[in-house]
Design a protein around this motif. Structure first.
Motif, PDB file in Angstrom:
ATOM      1  N   MET A   1       0.834  -1.195   0.000  1.00 12.96           N
ATOM      2  CA  MET A   1       0.000   0.000   0.000  1.00 12.96           C
ATOM      3  C   MET A   1       0.870   1.246   0.000  1.00 12.96           C
ATOM      4  SD  MET A   1      -3.245  -0.349  -0.039  1.00 12.96           S
ATOM      5  CE  MET A   1      -4.683  -1.252   0.463  1.00 12.96           C
ATOM      6  N   LYS A   2       0.467   2.224  -0.820  1.00  9.08           N
ATOM      7  CA  LYS A   2       1.262   3.458  -0.933  1.00  9.08           C
ATOM      8  C   LYS A   2       0.470   4.650  -0.410  1.00  9.08           C
ATOM      9  CE  LYS A   2       2.378   2.663  -5.301  1.00  9.08           C
ATOM     10  NZ  LYS A   2       2.812   2.879  -6.670  1.00  9.08           N
ATOM     11  N   LEU A   3       1.144   5.419   0.430  1.00  8.47           N
ATOM     12  CA  LEU A   3       0.540   6.612   1.009  1.00  8.47           C
ATOM     13  C   LEU A   3       1.310   7.822   0.523  1.00  8.47           C
ATOM     14  CD1 LEU A   3      -1.158   7.893   3.433  1.00  8.47           C
ATOM     15  CD2 LEU A   3       0.855   7.496   4.788  1.00  8.47           C
ATOM     16  N   LEU A   4       0.612   8.848   0.069  1.00  6.06           N
ATOM     17  CA  LEU A   4       1.285  10.103  -0.264  1.00  6.06           C
ATOM     18  C   LEU A   4       0.797  11.150   0.725  1.00  6.06           C
ATOM     19  CD1 LEU A   4       2.217  11.523  -3.651  1.00  6.06           C
ATOM     20  CD2 LEU A   4       1.058  13.036  -2.061  1.00  6.06           C
ATOM     21  N   ILE A   5       1.753  11.817   1.365  1.00  2.00           N
ATOM     22  CA  ILE A   5       1.378  12.786   2.391  1.00  2.00           C
ATOM     23  C   ILE A   5       2.129  14.092   2.193  1.00  2.00           C
ATOM     24  CG2 ILE A   5       3.009  11.646   4.016  1.00  2.00           C
ATOM     25  CD1 ILE A   5       0.948  12.663   6.199  1.00  2.00           C
ATOM     26  N   THR A   6       1.392  15.203   2.208  1.00  2.00           N
ATOM     27  CA  THR A   6       2.043  16.509   2.128  1.00  2.00           C
ATOM     28  C   THR A   6       2.269  17.027   3.545  1.00  2.00           C
ATOM     29  OG1 THR A   6       0.015  17.814   2.177  1.00  2.00           O
ATOM     30  CG2 THR A   6       0.735  17.004   0.014  1.00  2.00           C
ATOM     31  N   GLY A   7       3.310  17.855   3.703  1.00  2.00           N
ATOM     32  CA  GLY A   7       3.629  18.376   5.039  1.00  2.00           C
ATOM     33  C   GLY A   7       4.225  17.297   5.926  1.00  2.00           C
ATOM     34  N   SER A   8       4.927  16.351   5.288  1.00  2.00           N
ATOM     35  CA  SER A   8       5.409  15.159   6.010  1.00  2.00           C
ATOM     36  C   SER A   8       6.424  15.477   7.106  1.00  2.00           C
ATOM     37  CB  SER A   8       6.017  14.165   5.015  1.00  2.00           C
ATOM     38  OG  SER A   8       6.838  14.832   4.079  1.00  2.00           O
ATOM     39  N   SER A   9       7.081  16.628   7.036  1.00  2.00           N
ATOM     40  CA  SER A   9       8.067  16.952   8.083  1.00  2.00           C
ATOM     41  C   SER A   9       7.431  17.695   9.256  1.00  2.00           C
ATOM     42  CB  SER A   9       9.180  17.848   7.515  1.00  2.00           C
ATOM     43  OG  SER A   9       9.654  17.345   6.299  1.00  2.00           O
ATOM     44  N   GLY A  10       6.135  18.008   9.141  1.00  2.00           N
ATOM     45  CA  GLY A  10       5.463  18.768  10.201  1.00  2.00           C
ATOM     46  C   GLY A  10       4.960  17.861  11.310  1.00  2.00           C
ATOM     47  N   LEU A  11       4.231  18.460  12.226  1.00  2.00           N
ATOM     48  CA  LEU A  11       3.732  17.720  13.389  1.00  2.00           C
ATOM     49  C   LEU A  11       2.848  16.541  12.967  1.00  2.00           C
ATOM     50  CD1 LEU A  11       2.982  17.549  16.535  1.00  2.00           C
ATOM     51  CD2 LEU A  11       0.972  18.862  15.877  1.00  2.00           C
ATOM     52  N   ILE A  12       1.760  16.836  12.261  1.00  2.00           N
ATOM     53  CA  ILE A  12       0.814  15.769  11.908  1.00  2.00           C
ATOM     54  C   ILE A  12       1.410  14.867  10.835  1.00  2.00           C
ATOM     55  CG2 ILE A  12      -1.483  15.285  10.937  1.00  2.00           C
ATOM     56  CD1 ILE A  12      -1.422  16.447  13.821  1.00  2.00           C
ATOM     57  N   GLY A  13       2.062  15.495   9.843  1.00  2.00           N
ATOM     58  CA  GLY A  13       2.640  14.713   8.755  1.00  2.00           C
ATOM     59  C   GLY A  13       3.605  13.657   9.274  1.00  2.00           C
ATOM     60  N   SER A  14       4.509  14.035  10.139  1.00  2.00           N
ATOM     61  CA  SER A  14       5.529  13.087  10.599  1.00  2.00           C
ATOM     62  C   SER A  14       4.912  11.984  11.454  1.00  2.00           C
ATOM     63  CB  SER A  14       6.640  13.810  11.370  1.00  2.00           C
ATOM     64  OG  SER A  14       6.120  14.461  12.497  1.00  2.00           O
ATOM     65  N   GLU A  15       3.923  12.349  12.266  1.00  3.11           N
ATOM     66  CA  GLU A  15       3.261  11.326  13.100  1.00  3.11           C
ATOM     67  C   GLU A  15       2.562  10.293  12.195  1.00  3.11           C
ATOM     68  OE1 GLU A  15       2.916  11.784  16.887  1.00  3.11           O
ATOM     69  OE2 GLU A  15       2.737   9.634  16.563  1.00  3.11           O
ATOM     70  N   VAL A  16       1.910  10.800  11.153  1.00  2.97           N
ATOM     71  CA  VAL A  16       1.205   9.900  10.232  1.00  2.97           C
ATOM     72  C   VAL A  16       2.215   8.988   9.524  1.00  2.97           C
ATOM     73  CG1 VAL A  16      -0.083   9.858   8.048  1.00  2.97           C
ATOM     74  CG2 VAL A  16      -0.821  11.365   9.897  1.00  2.97           C
ATOM     75  N   CYS A  17       3.360   9.561   9.120  1.00  3.47           N
ATOM     76  CA  CYS A  17       4.392   8.740   8.459  1.00  3.47           C
ATOM     77  C   CYS A  17       4.819   7.595   9.373  1.00  3.47           C
ATOM     78  CB  CYS A  17       5.623   9.580   8.122  1.00  3.47           C
ATOM     79  SG  CYS A  17       5.352  10.743   6.792  1.00  3.47           S
ATOM     80  N   TYR A  18       5.102   7.918  10.634  1.00  3.92           N
ATOM     81  CA  TYR A  18       5.526   6.880  11.582  1.00  3.92           C
ATOM     82  C   TYR A  18       4.444   5.827  11.757  1.00  3.92           C
ATOM     83  CZ  TYR A  18      10.113   8.047  13.228  1.00  3.92           C
ATOM     84  OH  TYR A  18      11.471   8.212  13.287  1.00  3.92           O
ATOM     85  N   TYR A  19       3.214   6.308  11.955  1.00  2.00           N
ATOM     86  CA  TYR A  19       2.123   5.377  12.249  1.00  2.00           C
ATOM     87  C   TYR A  19       1.891   4.420  11.075  1.00  2.00           C
ATOM     88  CZ  TYR A  19      -2.201   3.629  14.181  1.00  2.00           C
ATOM     89  OH  TYR A  19      -3.168   2.806  14.696  1.00  2.00           O
ATOM     90  N   PHE A  20       1.819   4.983   9.868  1.00  2.77           N
ATOM     91  CA  PHE A  20       1.507   4.136   8.710  1.00  2.77           C
ATOM     92  C   PHE A  20       2.689   3.266   8.290  1.00  2.77           C
ATOM     93  CE2 PHE A  20      -2.777   4.841   7.084  1.00  2.77           C
ATOM     94  CZ  PHE A  20      -3.189   5.880   7.888  1.00  2.77           C
ATOM     95  N   ALA A  21       3.916   3.739   8.530  1.00  5.91           N
ATOM     96  CA  ALA A  21       5.078   2.921   8.162  1.00  5.91           C
ATOM     97  C   ALA A  21       5.329   1.845   9.215  1.00  5.91           C
ATOM     98  CB  ALA A  21       6.308   3.807   8.005  1.00  5.91           C
ATOM     99  N   SER A  22       5.349   2.250  10.497  1.00  8.62           N
ATOM    100  CA  SER A  22       5.728   1.290  11.538  1.00  8.62           C
ATOM    101  C   SER A  22       4.590   0.351  11.886  1.00  8.62           C
ATOM    102  CB  SER A  22       6.158   2.007  12.818  1.00  8.62           C
ATOM    103  OG  SER A  22       7.040   3.024  12.509  1.00  8.62           O
ATOM    104  N   GLU A  23       3.385   0.899  12.074  1.00  8.32           N
ATOM    105  CA  GLU A  23       2.268   0.055  12.540  1.00  8.32           C
ATOM    106  C   GLU A  23       1.624  -0.695  11.374  1.00  8.32           C
ATOM    107  OE1 GLU A  23       1.016   0.012  15.846  1.00  8.32           O
ATOM    108  OE2 GLU A  23       2.737   1.250  16.423  1.00  8.32           O
ATOM    109  N   LEU A  24       1.579  -0.075  10.184  1.00  8.23           N
ATOM    110  CA  LEU A  24       0.778  -0.658   9.110  1.00  8.23           C
ATOM    111  C   LEU A  24       1.594  -1.083   7.890  1.00  8.23           C
ATOM    112  CD1 LEU A  24      -2.169   1.949   9.316  1.00  8.23           C
ATOM    113  CD2 LEU A  24      -1.989  -0.212  10.518  1.00  8.23           C
ATOM    114  N   GLY A  25       2.907  -0.793   7.911  1.00  5.77           N
ATOM    115  CA  GLY A  25       3.789  -1.298   6.847  1.00  5.77           C
ATOM    116  C   GLY A  25       3.630  -0.640   5.484  1.00  5.77           C
TER     117      GLY A  25
END
Ligand SMILES: NC(=O)c1ccc[n+]([C@@H]2O[C@H](COP(=O)([O-])OP(=O)(O)OC[C@H]3O[C@@H](n4cnc5c(N)ncnc54)[C@H](O)[C@@H]3O)[C@@H](O)[C@H]2O)c1
Length: 349
Positions: A1-25
């Motif tokens: 699964m591929k996720l594209l996220i804007t603002g990835s270095s910000g507060l919400i963006g980075s949290e979402v990156c961690y959550y979707f990469a670490s918890e959901l692969g």
């Protein structure tokens, strides 16, 4: 699964990156150009967070891209064809917007249109989550009858005992230019849902916070307040006797909700997403909780003039979001969130 996220270095963006990469692969495509440092100077720099993502997440790809660059946005989305798009990049401060009206509107409104149209052309079936804001309601919440308590304001009108719901009017009130550009984005996101039947969702955030915020005076009040306390610097309180109330939600709970939406997407949805009444606090109350964790007294000055359009009391009515997604709830209390922010600033120092 591929996720594209804007603002990835910000507060919400980075949290979402961690959550979707670490918890959901997921494979994550992050879009950010460190515009926060342009908006707020070195204190707002988010490169440290980008580097943290690149170092720690194996399937993370950073794209140095300005969302105002329409052709490159369209090209990237069409190349990646993501299964899910999360749009968090923004000029996030209402006070800053008055100084940079074109940058604000081009980023918040036109940047959102660029993302929506790119999504419609490349992957119209992929859910699209947009971070909107409670500032779309302008200063109309200030017309609700209030009662003054010892350390905070609260709603006196029983119609708002659960907070502000999504059917609250966004019309005919003062929004700030930031609120106006976010209204444009919010309506566009809803329209791509209703008109093109795309699975879009607007999350009208209360105070989104957490340990990875690069808080500055003009944006990210809790992160900035804790930083001032730790550095024994003066925090400036603007009006309302310091009793103004915000509802605070940890970025992890925002990421968890976004994952719930992806599990059961809906079309043209709008949700208020904050910490609700239980995670609400006034500035004075935030001082006390922070002092409890740091052992340092908070130095502050009182400016007897509120910020233009600032809410006196705002907390989200979470009943709609919880009824549509009963598996989701707030998991991080206000105290735990502040504790984590204290620890994070200590480490970053
Ligand atoms: N933090 C809050 O209290 C709060 C409250 C309500 C709504 N929101 C909304 O949530 C979203 C995320 O907020 P946040 O606190 O994570 O913000 P943030 O400033 O921490 O992150 C936003 C990121 O977007 C990037 N960005 C800005 N303009 C860009 C551009 N033109 N091109 C590419 N990247 C760009 C910035 O460099 C930054 O890293 C925003 O839309 C904001 O309006 C935030």
């Amino acid at each position: 699964m591929k996720l594209l996220i804007t603002g990835s270095s910000g507060l919400i963006g980075s949290e979402v990156c961690y959550y979707f990469a670490s918890e959901l692969g997921y494979e994550i495509h992050g879009v950010d150009n460190n515009q926060r440092a342009v908006f707020f100077g070195p204190q707002g720099d988010t490169r440290w967070n980008q580097q943290r993502l690149q170092k720690n997440l194996k399937r993370f790809v950073h794209h140095e891209l300005d969302i105002r660059d329409r052709q490159r946005v369209i090209a990237l989305v069409s190349k990646v064809k993501p299964d899910f798009i999360i749009h968090t990049a923004a000029q996030p401060s209402h006070d800053m917007a008055a100084a940079i009206p074109f940058d604000d509107f081009d980023t918040n409104a036109v940047g959102t249109l660029n993302m929506l149209e790119a999504a419609r052309r490349a992957c119209p079936e992929s859910p699209f989550v947009h971070m909107s804001t409670n500032k779309v309601y302008g200063d109309r919440p200030n017309t609700i009858a209030l009662k003054e308590l010892e350390t905070r304001w609260d709603y006196a009108d029983p119609n708002y005992e659960h907070g502000i719901a999504e059917d609250f009017s966004i019309d005919q009130s003062k929004h700030s230019l930031f609120g106006a550009s976010k209204v444009a984005a919010d309506i566009l996101v809803q329209e791509y849902g209703r008109y093109f039947n795309m699975p879009t969702c607007c999350l009208r955030g209360g105070c989104l916070t957490g340990p990875n915020h690069s808080g500055v005076e003009l944006h990210g009040f809790l992160s900035y307040l804790v930083k001032c306390n730790l550095e024994e610097r003066e925090y400036r309180v603007f009006g309302y006797k310091g009793k103004q109330v915000r509802d605070n939600i940890h970025s992890l709970d925002v990421a968890r909700f976004i994952a719930s939406f992806f599990g059961a997407p809906r079309v043209a949805e709008v949700y208020n997403l904050g910490g609700g009444e239980n995670n609400s606090c006034s500035i004075l109350e935030a001082f006390k909780i922070t002092e409890g964790f740091t052992g340092k007294a908070q130095h502050y000055t009182y400016v007897d003039e509120n910020r233009i359009g600032d809410h006196i009391c705002y907390y989200s009515d979470l009943r709609k979001i919880k009824s549509h997604y009963p598996g989701w709830d707030i998991t991080q209390s206000l105290e735990e969130t502040i504790r984590q922010i204290v620890e994070a600033w200590k480490q970053r120092a």
